[in-house]
Design an enzyme around this catalytic site. Structure first.
Site, PDB file in Angstrom:
ATOM      1  N   GLY A 217       0.789  -1.228   0.000  1.00 57.64           N
ATOM      2  CA  GLY A 217       0.000   0.000   0.000  1.00 57.64           C
ATOM      3  C   GLY A 217       0.816   1.269   0.000  1.00 57.64           C
ATOM      4  O   GLY A 217       0.308   2.333  -0.367  1.00 57.64           O
TER       5      GLY A 217
ATOM      6  N   HIS B 133      -9.094   2.015   3.420  1.00 60.48           N
ATOM      7  CA  HIS B 133      -8.508   1.660   4.710  1.00 60.48           C
ATOM      8  C   HIS B 133      -9.320   0.570   5.409  1.00 60.48           C
ATOM      9  O   HIS B 133      -9.819   0.770   6.518  1.00 60.48           O
ATOM     10  CB  HIS B 133      -8.437   2.902   5.615  1.00 60.48           C
ATOM     11  CG  HIS B 133      -7.661   4.030   5.026  1.00 60.48           C
ATOM     12  ND1 HIS B 133      -8.165   5.308   4.904  1.00 60.48           N
ATOM     13  CD2 HIS B 133      -6.412   4.067   4.500  1.00 60.48           C
ATOM     14  CE1 HIS B 133      -7.257   6.087   4.349  1.00 60.48           C
ATOM     15  NE2 HIS B 133      -6.179   5.359   4.092  1.00 60.48           N
TER      16      HIS B 133
END
Length: 555
Positions: free
Chosen positions: A89, A470
């Site tokens: 990420g 998220h």
């Protein structure tokens, strides 16, 4: 199977994001042989897409031959954006490194398992050091705030919370714009770095080399200490090698990715210990599939439960050109406010080369059961505004997204579906909300102040399918297997030397960007793994039980 002889025990780390990178570095520092398995490819700075329209380098769709850094996974209830590639990420995130608020770390869901605020404090500090966290500042000392910052300050005043405004802590080498210097962040042990040019293209992958991605810190250090990274490789199975509790190690089944995204033949990697760090989707899928197949029968039935979106909603505003002038001359996120103690708002810029992202936005529509009809009604009332949203070219220069996160909100359950996918179900005891009044109010206020057009993700407006970058949960920390999948040290219940180090262990919505917290949690978990032991009396050595090691004596 005869015992495998090695000089040191061997660990496999599945995934190379924030948790996996920490695991790789700390395990190799403790004397273990470490192999990191990553599904995506390795990127140099110049490999990233110049524009979001360059889909093969931006999006992950291997069946189409696209091997970019951004994966979009859509279930019935949420679309999840995640990173792919060596560095996970960190390649595609918006650089924000915030600590979780103390009241979140003291949430009843995990309060009794540790004094999280006190125990994580030194690990937060170490993560901030290695990730190069620094308060954002303009390119010129004392330079003016960008339009996004100014509009967020205005929103804070409208809501009476202007005192909560602060510059974001970002993982970016700000330096002198465009100037390359020897490593300035890791005492000379890192690669040369180039100062941020404030081009705003952070989400596409930083071609400048200013973003402090994991390949420039944790993974860089791990590889130089001997860790081996195996990119373009999918982990498709996991089971104990001998003893049912994993005391004799594991077989990690992998398939290398061939040309045009095809997977090759399955092969097994032998490991004495395994760290799962494939993110919420990757780790949950692997564990749930292994449990269903009978390969990990001791796993808690809570696998796939308590999957959360970090209370996230992402409306936007298409600003008038005059107001948006200079909007892209920044990093992706530069500041934030707290409308309430449980709500966090940041302005997010896509950059000048991300018009493709605008194709997924439409007119903001108030939530309800008949969302599609409500959306059509909104279009009927505002046809000219709708028409303006249909032409994406040049829009990313005017697109101001509002990243709204909260500590409240519900959860999903993820279970294996057909063809290897995951199916989402609403948690009957704590369902995921389909709308956020705070997010809609913020977008409408900014639009009204600027004369802009309030927007929301298309799937959210039409079908109530929200968006999050998220995700959290799925293999959460708990006091026992009845409450979670891992213990407070992130060791999988029922198994030895099997850990989870990614966002799937977090049992609550953090209400702010979770990357730093995931990193700190992984640092804490790795600090509890003992150093490697060599078998006495033999030159080659053999794997030996890790006394007090991960998951030992767990039932």
């Amino acid at each position: 199977m005869p015992p495998v002889t090695r000089a040191t025990p061997h660990w496999v780390v599945v995934g190379s994001g924030f948790g996996g990178s920490v695991a790789a570095l700390r395990l190799v520092e403790k004397g273990y042989d470490v192999t990191v398995v990553e599904a995506g490819r390795r990127f140099e700075d110049h490999d990233f897409a110049r524009s979001a329209w360059h889909l093969p380098r931006y999006l992950w769709a291997p069946r189409l031959g696209w091997r970019g850094i951004t994966r979009i996974t859509t279930t019935r209830h949420v679309s999840i954006v995640s990173g792919v590639g060596v560095g996970g990420g960190s390649l595609a995130y918006a650089n924000v490194l915030y600590r979780a608020d103390p009241h979140v770390l003291a949430h009843p869901r995990w309060r009794g398992l540790a004094d999280w605020a006190a125990e994580l404090a030194p690990h937060y500090a170490e993560a901030e050091r290695l990730l190069g966290a620094t308060p954002y500042r303009a390119a010129e000392p004392g330079g003016p705030d960008d339009p996004g910052d100014l509009l967020l300050q205005d929103l804070g005043r409208d809501l009476g919370v202007e005192h909560t405004y602060r510059k974001a802590s970002v993982g970016v080498f700000l330096g002198t714009p465009g100037r390359t210097v020897p490593d300035p962040l890791l005492d000379g042990a890192g690669p040369p770095r180039t100062g941020c040019t404030r081009c705003g293209d952070c989400l596409l992958g930083c071609r400048v080399g200013a973003k402090n991605t994991l390949v420039k810190n944790y993974l860089h250090l791990a590889e130089h200490r001997g860790a081996f990274i195996r990119p373009d490789t999918e982990v498709v199975g996991l089971r104990p090698r001998g003893a049912e509790d994993g005391g004799d190690g594991y077989l990690v089944t992998v398939r290398a990715r061939r040309r045009w995204g095809r997977l090759g033949r399955a092969e097994a990697i032998e490991a004495d210990g395994v760290v799962l760090a494939g993110g919420v989707l990757g780790t949950t899928r692997l564990l749930a599939t292994a449990r269903a197949a009978g390969d990990l029968p001791r796993l808690s039935e809570r696998v796939g439960h308590e999957v959360r979106t970090n209370g996230e909603f992402v409306p936007g505003v298409l600003l008038p050109r005059a107001v948006a002038h200079g909007l892209t001359e920044r990093v992706a996120i530069t500041s934030s406010i707290h409308p309430t103690p449980d709500t966090h708002v940041e302005t997010l810029g896509y950059g000048a080369h991300a018009d493709y992202m605008s194709t997924g936005l439409t007119l903001l529509t108030t939530g309800g059961r008949r969302r599609a009809l409500a959306w059509l009604g909104t279009i009927a009332r505002h046809p000219w505004r709708f028409a303006q949203t249909l032409v994406p070219f040049g829009q990313s220069r005017r697109q101001l997204m509002l990243l709204v996160m909260g500590t409240g909100g519900g959860a999903l359950r993820l279970r294996p579906g057909r063809r290897g996918g995951l199916v989402s179900e609403l948690d009957p005891d704590d369902p995921l909300p389909s709308t956020s009044a705070a997010a809609e109010d913020a977008a409408r206020r900014v639009a009204a102040r600027t004369g802009g057009i309030a927007e929301s993700p298309l799937l959210d407006a039409v079908a109530g399918i929200g968006l999050t970058a998220h995700p959290l949960g799925g293999a959460v920390i708990g006091a026992s297997p009845a409450e979670g999948v891992v213990d407070a040290d992130q060791r999988v219940f029922g198994y030895r030397n099997l850990l989870v180090c990614d966002g799937s262990v977090v049992p609550v919505n953090l209400g702010t960007n979770p990357s730093l917290t995931i990193t700190a949690l992984a640092e804490r978990a790795m600090s509890r793994v003992p150093a490697a032991q060599r078998s006495p009396g033999r030159a080659d050595g053999v794997p030996v039980p890790l006394a007090g090691g991960p998951g030992q004596d767990r039932s």
